[in-house]
Design an enzyme around this catalytic site. Structure first.
Site, PDB file in Angstrom:
ATOM      1  N   LYS A  22      22.660  56.512  18.264  1.00 45.28           N
ATOM      2  CA  LYS A  22      22.045  56.058  18.556  1.00 45.28           C
ATOM      3  C   LYS A  22      22.218  54.168  18.941  1.00 45.28           C
ATOM      4  O   LYS A  22      22.263  54.223  17.205  1.00 45.28           O
ATOM      5  CB  LYS A  22      20.620  56.085  19.738  1.00 45.28           C
ATOM      6  N   HIS A  33      19.339  53.844  22.948  1.00 41.05           N
ATOM      7  CA  HIS A  33      17.913  53.942  22.642  1.00 41.05           C
ATOM      8  C   HIS A  33      17.172  53.623  23.115  1.00 41.05           C
ATOM      9  O   HIS A  33      16.360  54.497  23.223  1.00 41.05           O
ATOM     10  CB  HIS A  33      17.502  53.349  20.647  1.00 41.05           C
ATOM     11  N   ASP A  41      21.240  65.525  16.715  1.00 40.56           N
ATOM     12  CA  ASP A  41      20.540  64.234  17.066  1.00 40.56           C
ATOM     13  C   ASP A  41      20.363  62.993  16.281  1.00 40.56           C
ATOM     14  O   ASP A  41      19.654  63.101  15.627  1.00 40.56           O
ATOM     15  CB  ASP A  41      19.542  64.245  18.240  1.00 40.56           C
ATOM     16  N   TYR A  80      16.619  55.137  12.836  1.00 43.13           N
ATOM     17  CA  TYR A  80      15.706  56.496  12.139  1.00 43.13           C
ATOM     18  C   TYR A  80      16.158  56.079  10.435  1.00 43.13           C
ATOM     19  O   TYR A  80      15.466  56.783   9.281  1.00 43.13           O
ATOM     20  CB  TYR A  80      16.411  57.767  12.640  1.00 43.13           C
TER      21      TYR A  80
END
Length: 315
Positions: A86, A119, A52, A57
Protein backbone atom coordinates in the site's frame (compact mmCIF):
# COMPACT_ATOMS: atom_id res chain seq x y z
CA UNK A 1 -20.75 -30.86 8.91
CA UNK A 2 -18.09 -31.76 6.37
CA UNK A 3 -14.69 -31.26 7.96
CA UNK A 4 -12.65 -31.32 4.78
CA UNK A 5 -13.79 -28.91 2.08
CA UNK A 6 -12.24 -26.34 -0.19
CA UNK A 7 -13.45 -23.15 1.51
CA UNK A 8 -9.91 -22.19 2.54
CA UNK A 9 -8.83 -22.29 -1.12
CA UNK A 10 -11.60 -19.97 -2.34
CA UNK A 11 -10.50 -17.38 -4.91
CA UNK A 12 -12.42 -14.33 -6.09
CA UNK A 13 -11.93 -13.09 -9.66
CA UNK A 14 -10.73 -9.51 -10.14
CA UNK A 15 -12.72 -7.20 -12.40
CA UNK A 16 -9.73 -6.23 -14.56
CA UNK A 17 -9.01 -9.73 -15.79
CA UNK A 18 -5.63 -9.96 -14.05
CA UNK A 19 -6.54 -13.10 -12.13
CA UNK A 20 -8.12 -13.88 -8.78
CA UNK A 21 -7.38 -13.03 -5.16
CA UNK A 22 -7.33 -15.84 -2.58
CA UNK A 23 -10.12 -15.07 -0.14
CA UNK A 24 -8.12 -16.16 2.91
CA UNK A 25 -5.23 -13.74 3.38
CA UNK A 26 -2.48 -13.06 5.90
CA UNK A 27 -1.86 -9.51 7.11
CA UNK A 28 1.68 -8.45 8.01
CA UNK A 29 0.91 -5.64 10.48
CA UNK A 30 3.35 -7.02 13.07
CA UNK A 31 5.44 -4.43 14.94
CA UNK A 32 8.47 -6.65 15.64
CA UNK A 33 10.71 -7.20 12.56
CA UNK A 34 11.92 -10.65 13.63
CA UNK A 35 8.36 -11.78 14.36
CA UNK A 36 7.27 -10.40 10.98
CA UNK A 37 9.76 -12.57 9.16
CA UNK A 38 8.92 -15.71 11.17
CA UNK A 39 5.15 -15.21 10.90
CA UNK A 40 5.18 -14.46 7.16
CA UNK A 41 7.15 -17.62 6.49
CA UNK A 42 4.87 -19.64 8.77
CA UNK A 43 1.80 -18.28 6.96
CA UNK A 44 3.08 -19.38 3.56
CA UNK A 45 4.07 -22.78 4.92
CA UNK A 46 0.61 -23.18 6.51
CA UNK A 47 -1.05 -22.62 3.14
CA UNK A 48 -1.83 -18.90 2.95
CA UNK A 49 -1.41 -17.63 -0.62
CA UNK A 50 -2.40 -14.02 -0.12
CA UNK A 51 -0.12 -11.57 1.73
CA UNK A 52 -0.96 -7.97 2.61
CA UNK A 53 1.88 -5.50 3.29
CA UNK A 54 2.28 -1.71 3.49
CA UNK A 55 5.04 0.86 3.53
CA UNK A 56 3.37 2.25 6.68
CA UNK A 57 4.02 -0.98 8.58
CA UNK A 58 7.78 -0.34 8.25
CA UNK A 59 8.50 -4.04 7.77
CA UNK A 60 8.35 -4.62 3.99
CA UNK A 61 12.04 -5.59 4.11
CA UNK A 62 11.35 -8.44 6.55
CA UNK A 63 8.27 -9.55 4.62
CA UNK A 64 10.40 -9.63 1.47
CA UNK A 65 13.12 -11.67 3.16
CA UNK A 66 10.57 -14.24 4.35
CA UNK A 67 8.97 -14.45 0.91
CA UNK A 68 12.32 -14.99 -0.78
CA UNK A 69 13.34 -17.66 1.73
CA UNK A 70 10.20 -19.62 0.93
CA UNK A 71 10.54 -19.15 -2.83
CA UNK A 72 14.18 -20.24 -2.75
CA UNK A 73 13.19 -23.41 -0.86
CA UNK A 74 11.40 -24.37 -4.07
CA UNK A 75 8.02 -25.63 -2.87
CA UNK A 76 6.13 -22.36 -3.56
CA UNK A 77 6.56 -20.19 -6.63
CA UNK A 78 6.10 -16.42 -6.96
CA UNK A 79 3.11 -16.91 -9.27
CA UNK A 80 1.40 -19.00 -6.58
CA UNK A 81 1.24 -16.08 -4.12
CA UNK A 82 -0.95 -12.98 -4.38
CA UNK A 83 1.02 -10.10 -2.84
CA UNK A 84 -0.35 -6.65 -2.07
CA UNK A 85 1.19 -3.54 -0.59
CA UNK A 86 0.00 0.00 0.00
CA UNK A 87 0.87 3.65 -0.68
CA UNK A 88 1.04 5.75 2.47
CA UNK A 89 -0.51 9.18 3.04
CA UNK A 90 2.68 11.26 2.71
CA UNK A 91 3.15 10.04 -0.87
CA UNK A 92 -0.21 11.01 -2.41
CA UNK A 93 1.25 13.64 -4.74
CA UNK A 94 1.36 12.02 -8.20
CA UNK A 95 5.09 12.62 -8.60
CA UNK A 96 5.74 10.76 -5.33
CA UNK A 97 3.68 7.66 -6.14
CA UNK A 98 6.08 5.87 -8.47
CA UNK A 99 9.16 6.37 -6.24
CA UNK A 100 7.17 5.07 -3.25
CA UNK A 101 6.00 2.08 -5.28
CA UNK A 102 9.54 1.32 -6.47
CA UNK A 103 10.82 1.53 -2.89
CA UNK A 104 8.21 -1.01 -1.78
CA UNK A 105 9.13 -3.37 -4.62
CA UNK A 106 12.79 -3.12 -3.69
CA UNK A 107 12.15 -3.90 -0.02
CA UNK A 108 9.87 -6.79 -0.94
CA UNK A 109 12.46 -8.04 -3.47
CA UNK A 110 9.75 -8.33 -6.13
CA UNK A 111 9.49 -7.41 -9.81
CA UNK A 112 5.77 -6.72 -9.50
CA UNK A 113 2.90 -6.80 -7.02
CA UNK A 114 -0.50 -8.29 -7.65
CA UNK A 115 -2.29 -5.39 -5.95
CA UNK A 116 -1.35 -1.85 -4.93
CA UNK A 117 -3.73 0.03 -2.65
CA UNK A 118 -4.02 3.66 -1.58
CA UNK A 119 -3.78 3.03 2.17
CA UNK A 120 -6.20 5.80 3.17
CA UNK A 121 -8.00 8.58 1.27
CA UNK A 122 -6.24 11.20 3.42
CA UNK A 123 -3.21 13.02 2.00
CA UNK A 124 -0.58 14.08 4.55
CA UNK A 125 2.15 16.67 4.05
CA UNK A 126 4.52 15.28 1.40
CA UNK A 127 7.95 14.31 2.67
CA UNK A 128 9.81 11.55 4.45
CA UNK A 129 7.80 11.81 7.67
CA UNK A 130 4.95 9.28 7.74
CA UNK A 131 3.12 11.03 10.58
CA UNK A 132 3.69 14.79 10.14
CA UNK A 133 2.42 16.87 13.05
CA UNK A 134 2.30 20.56 13.90
CA UNK A 135 3.36 22.14 17.20
CA UNK A 136 0.00 21.19 18.73
CA UNK A 137 0.39 17.56 17.74
CA UNK A 138 -2.23 17.74 14.99
CA UNK A 139 -1.76 15.95 11.68
CA UNK A 140 -0.58 18.17 8.83
CA UNK A 141 -2.76 17.37 5.84
CA UNK A 142 -2.00 18.09 2.20
CA UNK A 143 -4.80 20.08 0.57
CA UNK A 144 -2.91 20.27 -2.72
CA UNK A 145 -3.86 16.86 -4.10
CA UNK A 146 -7.12 14.99 -4.63
CA UNK A 147 -7.75 11.27 -4.24
CA UNK A 148 -8.54 11.08 -7.97
CA UNK A 149 -5.14 12.59 -8.85
CA UNK A 150 -3.43 9.98 -6.69
CA UNK A 151 -5.56 7.30 -8.34
CA UNK A 152 -4.39 8.49 -11.76
CA UNK A 153 -0.79 7.88 -10.70
CA UNK A 154 -1.71 4.31 -9.68
CA UNK A 155 -3.38 3.79 -13.06
CA UNK A 156 -0.07 4.65 -14.73
CA UNK A 157 1.66 1.95 -12.66
CA UNK A 158 -0.79 -0.59 -14.08
CA UNK A 159 -0.04 0.72 -17.58
CA UNK A 160 3.66 0.03 -16.96
CA UNK A 161 2.92 -3.59 -16.05
CA UNK A 162 4.57 -3.81 -12.63
CA UNK A 163 1.30 -3.68 -10.75
CA UNK A 164 -1.48 -6.02 -11.85
CA UNK A 165 -4.40 -4.41 -10.03
CA UNK A 166 -5.12 -1.34 -7.91
CA UNK A 167 -7.58 -0.56 -5.18
CA UNK A 168 -8.65 1.58 -2.25
CA UNK A 169 -8.39 1.14 1.50
CA UNK A 170 -10.17 2.69 4.49
CA UNK A 171 -12.71 4.39 2.24
CA UNK A 172 -16.41 5.15 2.52
CA UNK A 173 -19.07 4.07 0.05
CA UNK A 174 -19.18 7.60 -1.41
CA UNK A 175 -15.40 7.68 -1.92
CA UNK A 176 -15.53 4.25 -3.56
CA UNK A 177 -18.30 5.41 -5.91
CA UNK A 178 -16.41 8.58 -6.83
CA UNK A 179 -13.27 6.71 -7.89
CA UNK A 180 -15.22 3.92 -9.59
CA UNK A 181 -17.20 6.43 -11.65
CA UNK A 182 -14.31 8.76 -12.53
CA UNK A 183 -11.37 6.36 -12.78
CA UNK A 184 -10.11 5.08 -16.11
CA UNK A 185 -9.14 1.82 -14.37
CA UNK A 186 -11.75 0.68 -11.86
CA UNK A 187 -10.81 -0.33 -8.31
CA UNK A 188 -10.35 -4.10 -8.18
CA UNK A 189 -10.35 -4.29 -4.37
CA UNK A 190 -11.75 -2.17 -1.54
CA UNK A 191 -9.96 -2.97 1.73
CA UNK A 192 -11.92 -1.95 4.85
CA UNK A 193 -12.56 -3.00 8.41
CA UNK A 194 -15.38 -5.54 8.37
CA UNK A 195 -16.67 -8.27 10.72
CA UNK A 196 -20.05 -9.15 12.28
CA UNK A 197 -19.93 -5.96 14.39
CA UNK A 198 -19.24 -3.89 11.24
CA UNK A 199 -20.66 -5.91 8.34
CA UNK A 200 -20.60 -3.05 5.80
CA UNK A 201 -23.60 -4.50 3.94
CA UNK A 202 -24.23 -1.41 1.81
CA UNK A 203 -20.61 -1.19 0.68
CA UNK A 204 -20.53 -4.96 0.08
CA UNK A 205 -23.67 -4.73 -2.09
CA UNK A 206 -22.11 -1.94 -4.16
CA UNK A 207 -18.89 -3.91 -4.56
CA UNK A 208 -20.76 -7.05 -5.62
CA UNK A 209 -22.79 -5.10 -8.18
CA UNK A 210 -19.66 -3.61 -9.72
CA UNK A 211 -17.33 -6.60 -9.56
CA UNK A 212 -15.15 -5.13 -6.80
CA UNK A 213 -13.72 -7.47 -4.15
CA UNK A 214 -14.41 -6.29 -0.61
CA UNK A 215 -11.45 -7.31 1.54
CA UNK A 216 -12.09 -7.32 5.29
CA UNK A 217 -9.37 -6.45 7.78
CA UNK A 218 -9.79 -6.94 11.53
CA UNK A 219 -11.92 -9.95 10.60
CA UNK A 220 -11.42 -11.30 14.14
CA UNK A 221 -11.80 -7.95 15.88
CA UNK A 222 -8.07 -7.29 16.38
CA UNK A 223 -8.28 -8.33 20.08
CA UNK A 224 -10.18 -5.11 20.78
CA UNK A 225 -13.03 -4.65 23.25
CA UNK A 226 -15.74 -5.84 23.07
CA UNK A 227 -14.05 -9.09 22.04
CA UNK A 228 -15.67 -10.47 18.93
CA UNK A 229 -14.19 -13.91 19.63
CA UNK A 230 -16.15 -13.99 22.90
CA UNK A 231 -19.49 -13.06 21.33
CA UNK A 232 -22.11 -15.57 22.56
CA UNK A 233 -23.50 -16.18 19.06
CA UNK A 234 -20.03 -16.97 17.71
CA UNK A 235 -19.13 -19.08 20.73
CA UNK A 236 -22.33 -21.13 20.47
CA UNK A 237 -21.83 -21.81 16.77
CA UNK A 238 -18.17 -22.73 17.34
CA UNK A 239 -19.19 -25.30 19.95
CA UNK A 240 -21.93 -26.65 17.70
CA UNK A 241 -19.69 -27.18 14.67
CA UNK A 242 -16.58 -28.11 16.70
CA UNK A 243 -14.49 -25.24 15.35
CA UNK A 244 -12.75 -22.34 17.10
CA UNK A 245 -14.50 -18.95 17.23
CA UNK A 246 -11.78 -17.63 14.92
CA UNK A 247 -12.46 -20.35 12.35
CA UNK A 248 -16.18 -19.56 12.51
CA UNK A 249 -15.59 -15.85 11.89
CA UNK A 250 -13.20 -16.49 9.00
CA UNK A 251 -15.59 -18.98 7.38
CA UNK A 252 -18.47 -16.48 7.70
CA UNK A 253 -16.39 -13.80 5.98
CA UNK A 254 -15.60 -16.06 3.03
CA UNK A 255 -19.12 -17.45 2.73
CA UNK A 256 -20.65 -13.95 2.58
CA UNK A 257 -18.45 -13.27 -0.44
CA UNK A 258 -15.56 -11.22 0.94
CA UNK A 259 -11.81 -11.70 1.01
CA UNK A 260 -10.26 -11.24 4.44
CA UNK A 261 -7.05 -10.78 6.38
CA UNK A 262 -6.03 -12.42 9.61
CA UNK A 263 -2.77 -11.85 11.49
CA UNK A 264 -0.89 -13.78 14.16
CA UNK A 265 2.70 -14.17 15.33
CA UNK A 266 2.11 -17.72 16.61
CA UNK A 267 2.74 -20.56 14.11
CA UNK A 268 0.08 -22.83 15.67
CA UNK A 269 -2.51 -20.05 15.56
CA UNK A 270 -1.54 -19.21 11.97
CA UNK A 271 -2.06 -22.86 11.00
CA UNK A 272 -5.37 -22.97 12.87
CA UNK A 273 -6.58 -19.83 11.10
CA UNK A 274 -5.92 -21.46 7.73
CA UNK A 275 -7.85 -24.62 8.65
CA UNK A 276 -11.27 -23.14 8.00
CA UNK A 277 -14.18 -25.11 6.60
CA UNK A 278 -17.69 -24.19 5.51
CA UNK A 279 -20.39 -23.38 8.03
CA UNK A 280 -23.96 -24.62 7.63
CA UNK A 281 -26.07 -21.92 5.96
CA UNK A 282 -28.21 -21.51 9.07
CA UNK A 283 -25.06 -20.59 11.04
CA UNK A 284 -24.08 -18.01 8.40
CA UNK A 285 -27.58 -16.47 8.62
CA UNK A 286 -27.46 -16.58 12.43
CA UNK A 287 -24.29 -14.46 12.42
CA UNK A 288 -25.51 -12.09 9.69
CA UNK A 289 -28.97 -11.55 11.16
CA UNK A 290 -28.56 -12.37 14.83
CA UNK A 291 -25.64 -10.16 15.84
CA UNK A 292 -26.90 -6.62 16.34
CA UNK A 293 -23.86 -4.99 18.01
CA UNK A 294 -22.20 -2.30 15.89
CA UNK A 295 -18.59 -1.43 16.71
CA UNK A 296 -15.77 0.07 14.64
CA UNK A 297 -12.39 -0.80 16.14
CA UNK A 298 -10.17 1.38 13.92
CA UNK A 299 -10.81 5.13 13.55
CA UNK A 300 -8.50 5.50 10.55
CA UNK A 301 -11.51 6.33 8.35
CA UNK A 302 -12.03 9.57 10.30
CA UNK A 303 -8.50 10.97 10.28
CA UNK A 304 -6.19 8.84 8.14
CA UNK A 305 -4.25 7.99 11.31
CA UNK A 306 -4.15 4.19 11.72
CA UNK A 307 -5.71 2.93 14.90
CA UNK A 308 -3.66 -0.28 15.04
CA UNK A 309 -0.20 1.28 14.54
CA UNK A 310 1.58 3.08 17.43
CA UNK A 311 2.57 6.73 16.97
CA UNK A 312 6.13 7.37 15.84
CA UNK A 313 8.45 8.25 18.71
CA UNK A 314 9.90 11.74 18.34
CA UNK A 315 13.57 12.24 19.06
Amino acid sequence: MVESDNLRYTKIALNNGSGAIPALGFGTLIPDPVATRTATRAALEAGFRQLDASERYRNEKEVGEAIQEVFQAGAIRREDVFIATKLWNNNHRPERVKPAFEASLQKLQLDYVDLYLIHTPFAFRPGDEQDPRDANGDVIYDKGVTLLETWGALERLVDEGRCKAIGLSDVSLDQTKAIFEAGRIKPAVVHVESHPYLPQWELLDYCRTNGIVLQAFAALGHSSEPKLLDDPVIAAIAERVTKTPAQVLLAWAIQRGTALLTTSKTPNRIKENFEVSALPQDAVREISDGIKSRVRFNTVVETGVPGFIPREKRV
